[in-house]
Design an enzyme around this catalytic site. Structure first.
Site, PDB file in Angstrom:
ATOM      1  N   ALA A 132       0.823  -1.203   0.000  1.00 22.99           N
ATOM      2  CA  ALA A 132       0.000   0.000   0.000  1.00 22.99           C
ATOM      3  C   ALA A 132       0.861   1.259   0.000  1.00 22.99           C
ATOM      4  O   ALA A 132       0.496   2.268  -0.623  1.00 22.99           O
ATOM      5  CB  ALA A 132      -0.935  -0.003   1.203  1.00 22.99           C
ATOM      6  N   TYR A 133       2.001   1.211   0.681  1.00 23.13           N
ATOM      7  CA  TYR A 133       2.895   2.375   0.668  1.00 23.13           C
ATOM      8  C   TYR A 133       3.287   2.723  -0.759  1.00 23.13           C
ATOM      9  O   TYR A 133       3.207   3.874  -1.188  1.00 23.13           O
ATOM     10  CB  TYR A 133       4.140   2.100   1.511  1.00 23.13           C
ATOM     11  CG  TYR A 133       5.211   3.158   1.363  1.00 23.13           C
ATOM     12  CD1 TYR A 133       5.140   4.340   2.098  1.00 23.13           C
ATOM     13  CD2 TYR A 133       6.281   2.980   0.488  1.00 23.13           C
ATOM     14  CE1 TYR A 133       6.121   5.321   1.953  1.00 23.13           C
ATOM     15  CE2 TYR A 133       7.253   3.949   0.342  1.00 23.13           C
ATOM     16  CZ  TYR A 133       7.173   5.116   1.077  1.00 23.13           C
ATOM     17  OH  TYR A 133       8.138   6.087   0.924  1.00 23.13           O
ATOM     18  N   GLY A 134       3.700   1.720  -1.519  1.00 26.94           N
ATOM     19  CA  GLY A 134       4.093   1.960  -2.902  1.00 26.94           C
ATOM     20  C   GLY A 134       2.941   2.408  -3.767  1.00 26.94           C
ATOM     21  O   GLY A 134       3.085   3.296  -4.613  1.00 26.94           O
TER      22      GLY A 134
END
Length: 227
Positions: free
Chosen positions: A161-163
């Site tokens: 999700a960060y990416g």
């Protein structure tokens, strides 16, 4: 970076205990600003506070403990109200907070961890910005800076999700810049590889010759905030 380039300006910095956030807070203090340090852990915030004082911060910085994961729109509104009541203005907002647990396949990612990363890396900075916009507009020549990561890197496998939130955040920055049309300056800052805890979660051994100290990029944040 010119000394006193941020004199009399108030700057809110999220993720103020992280590598880039702490370095930016100290750089803002050296440039004459009053940093408002937002982060989850009071003891870590106090260390950054002391570093800002040692850097010559006058008036003194402010500490605002807040976990963006559990924060609500009301919490953001209250933060803006307290800044106005205690400091009278807000001239800059730097988003350095990030949530990244490490490289993980999607099928092994806990749903709660995925939702947290989406919120902290995307939803929270935008809702916090929304709450602060009336105060930022009032000061004249205010600026917002979003720290982003290299999309070419974070679009690779396992960044989760960060990416996925990095290109989404860049799109939101472009939208916000167009909507504000110069009334508040909006920028995305993409630092190069830095020696930070976040990067350490992706690489156990990191011998990248381009690695730099976060302070090298904090000066860029100050330039973006300078009138």
């Amino acid at each position: 970076m010119k000394p006193e380039s941020l004199r009399d300006r108030v700057v809110l910095i999220t993720g103020a205990t992280g590598g880039l956030g702490a370095a930016t807070a100290i750089a803002c203090a050296r440039a004459g600003a009053t940093p408002v340090l937002l982060g989850r852990k009071v003891k870590k915030l106090e260390k950054v506070y002391d570093a800002c004082v040692e850097a010559g911060c006058e008036p003194l910085p402010a500490i605002y403990p807040l976990d963006l994961h559990g924060a609500t729109p009301q919490d953001y509104a209250e933060l803006a109200q307290r800044i106005e009541a205690n400091l009278g203005r807000l001239d800059g907002l730097v988003h350095c907070a990030a949530d990244f647990a490490g490289l993980t396949p999607l099928e092994l990612t806990e749903p709660a961890a995925f939702a947290r990363a989406v919120h902290v890396n995307f939803t929270a900075p935008l809702l916090l910005t929304r709450a602060c916009l009336p105060l930022l507009k009032r000061g004249g020549d205010a600026a917002i800076a979003f720290a982003v990561n290299d999309v070419a890197l974070t679009s690779q496998a396992y960044w989760g999700a960060y990416g996925a939130m990095q290109p989404a955040l860049l799109a939101a920055v472009a939208q916000l810049r167009a909507e504000l049309n110069g009334r508040v300056r909006v920028a995305a800052l993409q630092p190069g590889p830095m020696r930070t805890a976040l990067r350490g979660r992706a690489w156990a051994e990191d011998n990248d010759a381009q690695l730099r100290d976060p302070a090298d990029y904090a000066a860029a944040c100050v330039r973006l905030l300078t009138p």
